[in-house]
Design a protein around this motif. Structure first.
Motif, mmCIF file in Angstrom:
data_model
loop_
_atom_site.group_PDB
_atom_site.id
_atom_site.type_symbol
_atom_site.label_atom_id
_atom_site.label_comp_id
_atom_site.label_asym_id
_atom_site.label_seq_id
_atom_site.Cartn_x
_atom_site.Cartn_y
_atom_site.Cartn_z
ATOM 1 N N ASP A 115 0.830 -1.208 0.000
ATOM 2 C CA ASP A 115 0.000 0.000 0.000
ATOM 3 C C ASP A 115 0.866 1.260 0.000
ATOM 4 O OD1 ASP A 115 -2.161 -1.588 0.069
ATOM 5 O OD2 ASP A 115 -2.626 -1.283 2.193
ATOM 6 N N LYS A 117 1.146 4.271 -2.862
ATOM 7 C CA LYS A 117 0.889 5.682 -2.622
ATOM 8 C C LYS A 117 2.091 6.544 -3.005
ATOM 9 C CE LYS A 117 -2.503 4.687 0.963
ATOM 10 N NZ LYS A 117 -2.777 4.611 2.416
ATOM 11 N N GLU A 156 -13.064 3.764 1.815
ATOM 12 C CA GLU A 156 -11.855 3.252 2.456
ATOM 13 C C GLU A 156 -12.165 2.584 3.788
ATOM 14 O OE1 GLU A 156 -9.024 6.388 2.733
ATOM 15 O OE2 GLU A 156 -8.618 6.424 0.574
ATOM 16 N N HIS A 157 -13.329 2.879 4.339
ATOM 17 C CA HIS A 157 -13.731 2.289 5.619
ATOM 18 C C HIS A 157 -15.188 1.842 5.531
ATOM 19 C CE1 HIS A 157 -10.150 4.217 7.436
ATOM 20 N NE2 HIS A 157 -10.490 5.253 6.690
ATOM 21 N N GLU A 175 -8.654 -5.597 6.959
ATOM 22 C CA GLU A 175 -8.748 -4.907 5.682
ATOM 23 C C GLU A 175 -9.112 -5.902 4.583
ATOM 24 O OE1 GLU A 175 -5.916 -1.417 5.039
ATOM 25 O OE2 GLU A 175 -5.195 -2.908 3.594
ATOM 26 N N HIS A 208 -9.193 -6.303 0.414
ATOM 27 C CA HIS A 208 -8.741 -5.718 -0.847
ATOM 28 C C HIS A 208 -9.743 -6.070 -1.940
ATOM 29 C CE1 HIS A 208 -4.198 -5.034 0.087
ATOM 30 N NE2 HIS A 208 -4.994 -4.537 1.014
ATOM 31 N N GLN A 214 -8.893 -1.421 -4.273
ATOM 32 C CA GLN A 214 -9.117 -0.499 -3.168
ATOM 33 C C GLN A 214 -9.087 -1.282 -1.861
ATOM 34 O OE1 GLN A 214 -9.172 2.586 -2.603
ATOM 35 N NE2 GLN A 214 -10.993 3.383 -1.596
ATOM 36 N N VAL A 262 -10.192 -1.725 1.888
ATOM 37 C CA VAL A 262 -11.308 -1.246 2.714
ATOM 38 C C VAL A 262 -11.109 -1.753 4.133
ATOM 39 C CG1 VAL A 262 -13.811 -1.211 3.034
ATOM 40 C CG2 VAL A 262 -12.857 -1.350 0.719
ATOM 41 N N GLU A 263 -10.888 -0.847 5.052
ATOM 42 C CA GLU A 263 -10.790 -1.236 6.464
ATOM 43 C C GLU A 263 -12.178 -1.584 6.987
ATOM 44 O OE1 GLU A 263 -8.888 1.802 8.700
ATOM 45 O OE2 GLU A 263 -6.976 1.646 7.627
#
Length: 449
Positions: free
Chosen positions: A36, A40, A62-63, A231, A233, A243, A245-246
């Motif tokens: 990750d 970034k 993202e969450h 998380e 993916h 993406q 995602v928590e």
């Protein structure tokens, strides 16, 4: 001690609430985190893909408190009940990840839902060998309020003169509020409803879980490893993008592919014969459905008929059309790698049973056919409901082997109750927990298709 706890449906509580000692051996999937970070950094380097005006509306958040893997009726039912039972509106954020984009055709402002319910009842036929089982099943159904009658071969002939009763010892017939409906209508109705409740949808495929693990020792001295997913993916549809995602909770409602999702979470990757090495025994099984035309057939009063041979059929529409099939034996199981239809299966395995039971079907003509997947539970052909005892925040709603549509409303509520309250509240579904695979305790049902 572990086996006893699992039989009581307390595996998750026993292992997660202080009845053992945690060892300081927590490990995190740092490879995923490093990946990750690299992604970034790359995005802001010269020549990188970063674009401040890039449209991210197609990406999931993202969450999310709950990520549901699978947007079929079972997954949507869980989503509905999570939102229905939340303490205040908007308290729980729910994301549904579905890789089959062809299901996303609903229009929010459509007219009120019509499931096209046809209350013609179910007619099950039993041979001498299956008569006692049928009697017991009907007794249970009546105790639960179902209006079902038992019929002798003579009564069966009088009610349905188009049936050949040879080999039939007993029949059961649903008299009220029983029949079939359009599953597509239910799917779209659920989708519209949960969207109005704030549930988010994402077209993509879950490819990875990031989790932490802790080894602990139970009161009996047995060492186990507990995992928690942090998380998910999601690889975006028709794209190389993904993406992370928590999340706090993952619901595995991925149908025929739920076994693969369980493997991604590390389920079943321990030593054979241990709880950690126990796999989710759900796999895709291909099933055919055939549509035929028969002007001399049973007609408008045809119920959903399940023959003692395993063949089944029902009326489809008002134009002398019928649909049906039967399940293959283990030796006849077709390759699930594609959805091609075997028309020879109908000629050799289905039609002989149909024509024997309904002589008018001797002259039927097949008009079309299609194939689909069962989320087939190879252990006992029954559903898996509730949390995994070791991957403590993954919950199951899968493995119903062709009966998920019928059971989805109840299962969705049960899973939502387990997530929100820590136990089943309305219906006790503890016999359907994952732990039964490790304990070898089958939940078997008879006289089903």
């Amino acid at each position: 001690m572990l086996r006893r706890a699992l039989r009581l449906g307390l595996g998750r509580g026993l292992l997660g609430r202080g009845l053992g000692t945690w060892r300081g051996d927590s490990t995190l999937d740092w490879d995923g985190k490093v990946s990750d970070i690299k992604k970034k950094i790359q995005s802001v380097l010269p020549g990188g893909a970063w674009n401040p005006l890039y449209d991210t509306s197609h990406l999931p958040p993202e969450h999310s408190d709950v990520v549901i893997v699978g947007g079929g009726v079972l997954g949507l039912s869980v989503a509905y009940w999570l939102k229905r039972l939340e303490k205040r509106r908007g308290a729980i954020q729910v994301l549904v990840v579905e890789r089959d984009y062809t299901e996303y055709l609903a229009v929010v402002d459509d007219p009120p839902l019509d499931l096209q319910f046809n209350p013609s009842g179910y007619l099950l036929l039993a041979s001498e060998k299956g008569a006692a089982i049928m009697e017991n099943n009907v007794k249970v159904q009546r105790q639960e309020g179902a209006k079902v009658c038992l019929m002798s071969p003579e009564q069966l002939r009088n009610k349905f003169p188009w049936i050949n009763t040879e080999g039939v010892a007993l029949a059961s017939y649903g008299l009220e509020d029983e029949g079939w409906f359009d599953p597509w209508c239910l799917l779209q109705g659920l989708r519209r409803k949960v969207q109005s409740m704030g549930v988010l949808f994402c077209h993509g495929e879950v490819t990875r879980f990031i989790s932490s693990s802790n080894r602990m020792e139970t009161a009996s001295g047995e060492e186990v490893t507990l995992k928690r997913i942090h998380e998910v993916h999601v690889k975006m549809d028709r794209s190389l993008e993904y993406q992370p995602v928590e999340c706090a909770i993952v619901i595995n409602a991925a149908g025929a592919w739920s076994g693969q999702i369980a493997e991604l979470a590390g389920i079943g990757k321990g030593p054979p014969g241990t709880l950690q090495g126990t796999k989710l025994p759900v796999e895709p099984r291909k099933r055919y459905v055939y549509l035929w035309h028969c002007p001399q057939g049973p007609g408008l009063e045809t119920p959903f008929v399940i023959d003692s041979s395993g063949a089944y059929f029902r009326r489809e529409g008002l134009g002398n059309n019928y649909l049906g099939s039967c399940s293959p034996t283990e030796e006849e199981e077709p390759d699930p790698g594609n959805l091609e239809v075997d028309h020879g299966f109908f000629q050799d395995k289905v039609w002989p049973h149909l024509a024997q039971r309904v002589p008018a079907f001797e002259t039927l003509k097949v008009r079309s056919a299609w194939a689909g997947y069962y989320d087939y539970n190879t252990f006992d052909q029954n559903g898996v409901v509730g949390p995994h005892p070791l991957v403590v925040n993954m919950y199951f709603a899968t493995g119903f082997s062709g009966h998920g549509l019928q059971q989805a409303p109840a299962v969705g509520r049960a899973v939502a109750e387990m997530v929100l309250e820590g136990s089943f509240q309305t219906i006790d579904l503890n016999p359907f927990l994952f732990s039964r695979f490790y304990l070898g305790e089958k939940v078997q049902e008879h006289n089903i298709i």
